[in-house]
Design an enzyme around this catalytic site. Structure first.
Site, PDB file in Angstrom:
ATOM      1  N   ALA A  12       0.810  -1.231   0.000  1.00 23.40           N
ATOM      2  CA  ALA A  12       0.000   0.000   0.000  1.00 23.40           C
ATOM      3  C   ALA A  12       0.839   1.274   0.000  1.00 23.40           C
ATOM      4  O   ALA A  12       0.325   2.344  -0.343  1.00 23.40           O
ATOM      5  CB  ALA A  12      -0.943  -0.011   1.199  1.00 23.40           C
ATOM      6  N   GLY A  14       3.577   1.684  -1.818  1.00 23.27           N
ATOM      7  CA  GLY A  14       4.272   1.811  -3.105  1.00 23.27           C
ATOM      8  C   GLY A  14       3.526   2.750  -4.041  1.00 23.27           C
ATOM      9  O   GLY A  14       2.414   3.193  -3.743  1.00 23.27           O
ATOM     10  N   THR A  81       1.379  -7.122  -9.650  1.00 24.53           N
ATOM     11  CA  THR A  81       2.840  -7.256  -9.626  1.00 24.53           C
ATOM     12  C   THR A  81       3.361  -8.003 -10.848  1.00 24.53           C
ATOM     13  O   THR A  81       2.783  -9.006 -11.259  1.00 24.53           O
ATOM     14  CB  THR A  81       3.253  -8.005  -8.338  1.00 24.53           C
ATOM     15  OG1 THR A  81       2.802  -7.239  -7.235  1.00 24.53           O
ATOM     16  CG2 THR A  81       4.742  -8.187  -8.242  1.00 24.53           C
ATOM     17  N   PRO A 107      -1.056  -7.878 -16.037  1.00 33.39           N
ATOM     18  CA  PRO A 107       0.256  -7.243 -16.187  1.00 33.39           C
ATOM     19  C   PRO A 107       0.186  -5.733 -16.451  1.00 33.39           C
ATOM     20  O   PRO A 107       1.155  -5.031 -16.212  1.00 33.39           O
ATOM     21  CB  PRO A 107       0.876  -7.981 -17.376  1.00 33.39           C
ATOM     22  CG  PRO A 107       0.166  -9.308 -17.403  1.00 33.39           C
ATOM     23  CD  PRO A 107      -1.239  -8.999 -16.958  1.00 33.39           C
ATOM     24  N   ASN A 108      -0.936  -5.238 -16.976  1.00 31.97           N
ATOM     25  CA  ASN A 108      -1.059  -3.773 -17.166  1.00 31.97           C
ATOM     26  C   ASN A 108      -2.539  -3.405 -17.196  1.00 31.97           C
ATOM     27  O   ASN A 108      -3.300  -3.978 -17.960  1.00 31.97           O
ATOM     28  CB  ASN A 108      -0.377  -3.340 -18.467  1.00 31.97           C
ATOM     29  CG  ASN A 108      -0.157  -1.840 -18.501  1.00 31.97           C
ATOM     30  OD1 ASN A 108      -1.061  -1.067 -18.217  1.00 31.97           O
ATOM     31  ND2 ASN A 108       1.045  -1.429 -18.850  1.00 31.97           N
ATOM     32  N   HIS A 136      10.841   3.248 -19.192  1.00 29.74           N
ATOM     33  CA  HIS A 136      10.200   3.569 -17.907  1.00 29.74           C
ATOM     34  C   HIS A 136      11.066   4.508 -17.075  1.00 29.74           C
ATOM     35  O   HIS A 136      12.271   4.628 -17.305  1.00 29.74           O
ATOM     36  CB  HIS A 136       9.956   2.289 -17.091  1.00 29.74           C
ATOM     37  CG  HIS A 136       8.780   1.490 -17.557  1.00 29.74           C
ATOM     38  ND1 HIS A 136       8.870   0.586 -18.595  1.00 29.74           N
ATOM     39  CD2 HIS A 136       7.483   1.472 -17.150  1.00 29.74           C
ATOM     40  CE1 HIS A 136       7.674   0.037 -18.793  1.00 29.74           C
ATOM     41  NE2 HIS A 136       6.822   0.554 -17.940  1.00 29.74           N
ATOM     42  N   LYS A 140      11.760   2.241 -11.542  1.00 28.04           N
ATOM     43  CA  LYS A 140      11.227   0.898 -11.805  1.00 28.04           C
ATOM     44  C   LYS A 140      12.337  -0.122 -11.614  1.00 28.04           C
ATOM     45  O   LYS A 140      13.404  -0.009 -12.217  1.00 28.04           O
ATOM     46  CB  LYS A 140      10.643   0.816 -13.226  1.00 28.04           C
ATOM     47  CG  LYS A 140      10.023  -0.530 -13.530  1.00 28.04           C
ATOM     48  CD  LYS A 140       9.227  -0.522 -14.809  1.00 28.04           C
ATOM     49  CE  LYS A 140       8.643  -1.884 -15.154  1.00 28.04           C
ATOM     50  NZ  LYS A 140       7.693  -2.414 -14.159  1.00 28.04           N
ATOM     51  N   GLY A 146       6.847  -6.274 -17.123  1.00 28.14           N
ATOM     52  CA  GLY A 146       5.860  -7.341 -17.263  1.00 28.14           C
ATOM     53  C   GLY A 146       5.007  -7.148 -18.502  1.00 28.14           C
ATOM     54  O   GLY A 146       4.624  -8.117 -19.171  1.00 28.14           O
TER      55      GLY A 146
HETATM   56  N1  LIG Z   1      -0.333  -4.159 -13.547  1.00 27.46           N
HETATM   57  C1  LIG Z   1      -0.048  -2.880 -13.730  1.00 27.46           C
HETATM   58  O1  LIG Z   1      -0.777  -2.136 -14.453  1.00 27.46           O
HETATM   59  C2  LIG Z   1       1.166  -2.293 -13.071  1.00 27.46           C
HETATM   60  C3  LIG Z   1       1.374  -0.899 -13.090  1.00 27.46           C
HETATM   61  C4  LIG Z   1       2.474  -0.386 -12.410  1.00 27.46           C
HETATM   62  C5  LIG Z   1       3.339  -1.247 -11.732  1.00 27.46           C
HETATM   63  N2  LIG Z   1       3.126  -2.586 -11.764  1.00 27.46           N
HETATM   64  C6  LIG Z   1       3.968  -3.528 -11.022  1.00 27.46           C
HETATM   65  O2  LIG Z   1       3.501  -3.493  -9.670  1.00 27.46           O
HETATM   66  C7  LIG Z   1       4.603  -3.701  -8.769  1.00 27.46           C
HETATM   67  C8  LIG Z   1       4.695  -2.515  -7.802  1.00 27.46           C
HETATM   68  O3  LIG Z   1       5.028  -1.358  -8.555  1.00 27.46           O
HETATM   69  P1  LIG Z   1       5.300   0.025  -7.823  1.00 27.46           P
HETATM   70  O4  LIG Z   1       5.728   0.981  -8.864  1.00 27.46           O
HETATM   71  O5  LIG Z   1       4.163   0.383  -6.916  1.00 27.46           O
HETATM   72  O6  LIG Z   1       6.568  -0.385  -6.911  1.00 27.46           O
HETATM   73  P2  LIG Z   1       7.063   0.295  -5.572  1.00 27.46           P
HETATM   74  O7  LIG Z   1       6.762   1.754  -5.590  1.00 27.46           O
HETATM   75  O8  LIG Z   1       8.466  -0.177  -5.364  1.00 27.46           O
HETATM   76  O9  LIG Z   1       6.112  -0.351  -4.440  1.00 27.46           O
HETATM   77  C9  LIG Z   1       6.181  -1.665  -4.000  1.00 27.46           C
HETATM   78  C10 LIG Z   1       5.706  -1.683  -2.544  1.00 27.46           C
HETATM   79  O10 LIG Z   1       5.592  -3.035  -2.098  1.00 27.46           O
HETATM   80  C11 LIG Z   1       6.187  -3.134  -0.820  1.00 27.46           C
HETATM   81  N3  LIG Z   1       6.611  -4.503  -0.535  1.00 27.46           N
HETATM   82  C12 LIG Z   1       7.769  -5.138  -0.908  1.00 27.46           C
HETATM   83  N4  LIG Z   1       7.767  -6.401  -0.445  1.00 27.46           N
HETATM   84  C13 LIG Z   1       6.590  -6.569   0.235  1.00 27.46           C
HETATM   85  C14 LIG Z   1       6.010  -7.644   0.958  1.00 27.46           C
HETATM   86  N5  LIG Z   1       6.648  -8.830   1.076  1.00 27.46           N
HETATM   87  N6  LIG Z   1       4.784  -7.460   1.520  1.00 27.46           N
HETATM   88  C15 LIG Z   1       4.131  -6.288   1.416  1.00 27.46           C
HETATM   89  N7  LIG Z   1       4.638  -5.206   0.759  1.00 27.46           N
HETATM   90  C16 LIG Z   1       5.862  -5.362   0.187  1.00 27.46           C
HETATM   91  C17 LIG Z   1       7.346  -2.173  -0.897  1.00 27.46           C
HETATM   92  O11 LIG Z   1       7.834  -1.862   0.399  1.00 27.46           O
HETATM   93  P3  LIG Z   1       9.417  -1.482   0.584  1.00 27.46           P
HETATM   94  O12 LIG Z   1       9.557  -0.142  -0.066  1.00 27.46           O
HETATM   95  O13 LIG Z   1       9.563  -1.495   2.048  1.00 27.46           O
HETATM   96  O14 LIG Z   1      10.199  -2.552  -0.138  1.00 27.46           O
HETATM   97  C18 LIG Z   1       6.681  -0.976  -1.598  1.00 27.46           C
HETATM   98  O15 LIG Z   1       5.946  -0.176  -0.676  1.00 27.46           O
HETATM   99  C19 LIG Z   1       5.828  -3.901  -9.672  1.00 27.46           C
HETATM  100  O16 LIG Z   1       6.014  -5.286  -9.911  1.00 27.46           O
HETATM  101  C20 LIG Z   1       5.434  -3.189 -10.954  1.00 27.46           C
HETATM  102  O17 LIG Z   1       6.134  -3.695 -12.079  1.00 27.46           O
HETATM  103  C21 LIG Z   1       2.055  -3.120 -12.421  1.00 27.46           C
END
Ligand SMILES: NC(=O)c1ccc[n+]([C@@H]2O[C@H](COP(=O)([O-])OP(=O)(O)OC[C@H]3O[C@@H](n4cnc5c(N)ncnc54)[C@H](OP(=O)(O)O)[C@@H]3O)[C@@H](O)[C@H]2O)c1
Length: 236
Positions: A12, A14, A81, A107-108, A136, A140, A146
């Protein structure tokens, strides 16, 4: 009016997780009941919050494990993720069906990216050679993205057995947000398909429509095809 669906957000704090929390807080259909971070005990937190659904957006490689644990805890996962493979997706599907639950791996969430993937699969039938460039922001962590992996997978699936690999080139730079080009080349011509995102607002309609789908789904599907089967929703 029926009760709002109870949703936990994993990751939450992130970038994507914060955006999902904002969407849920202003939704009349869903209720944000837990913001779960890295230090929290996943199963205990979703049970304490009586979550029915969970939006999972943590770190590439954790999506499968978290979805499996969520299903075993009786919670329907929507996995954002990166990095859940089609094989892992099938294992989640079998597990969910055995438990009488559903979920989804996406994935998106952007409509434009979904269309780019569909159009790329279509073009791959007519062009033998293609390469993907994904660009990106420099925060990232995973590469290739993905979305690029999923686009390449869909292109190869469309071409069938023995199809040529689709090379992927990754660029990480400040100033970028999320962009993808698919270039198709043949003697004397190049077709370029390109999608640009300037911020997370593009994910909103897809996230809400996917949560709606997951609430009643049987098994764990992949992508937005089933979600958008009856048309693409607007943000409101
Ligand atoms: N499907 C889609 O449309 C879409 C869009 C954007 C991104 N994504 C993907 O979504 C993922 C997150 O992207 P983001 O940009 O939000 O990354 P981010 O800003 O790095 O956020 C990830 C968050 O997850 C937390 N986290 C890590 N390990 C965890 C665990 N074991 N349990 C609970 N929380 C944990 C992190 O905490 P810490 O900072 O403490 O590590 C951080 O707060 C990536 O894989 C990205 O590629 C998908």
């Amino acid at each position: 009016m029926s009760a709002r669906r109870r949703v936990a957000v994993i990751g939450a704090e992130g970038r994507l997780g914060r955006h999902a929390c904002e969407l849920l807080e202003s939704s009349a259909e869903f209720e944000l009941v837990a913001r779960i971070g890295r230090g929290d005990a996943l199963e205990a937190a979703v049970r304490a919050a009586r979550a029915e659904l969970a939006f999972e957006s943590t770190r590439a490689g954790l999506g499968f494990e978290h979805a499996e644990r969520l299903l075993r805890a009786g919670v329907r996962p929507l996995v954002a993720t990166s990095g859940v493979t089609p094989e892992e997706n099938e294992r989640l599907d079998a597990l969910a069906r055995g438990l009488g639950l559903g979920g989804l791996v996406v994935p998106n969430f952007s409509v434009g990216s979904w269309l780019l993937q569909r159009l790329s699969a279509e073009a791959a039938r007519w062009f033998e050679r293609a390469e993907i460039v994904e660009l990106h922001h420099d925060k990232k962590r995973d590469a290739p993205s993905g979305t690029a992996l999923e686009t390449a997978r869909r292109m190869r699936a469309e071409r069938g057995e023995g199809a040529r690999e689709v090379p992927i080139h990754s660029v990480r730079l400040p100033g970028l947000y999320a962009h993808q080009e698919v270039l198709f080349g043949a003697p004397g011509e190049v077709l370029t398909l390109r999608h640009d995102m300037s911020g997370p607002d593009a994910f909103g309609p897809g996230i809400l429509a996917a949560l709606r789908h997951v609430a009643t789904a049987s098994g764990v599907g992949r992508g937005l095809d089933a979600v958008f089967a009856r048309g693409v929703p607007t943000a409101n």
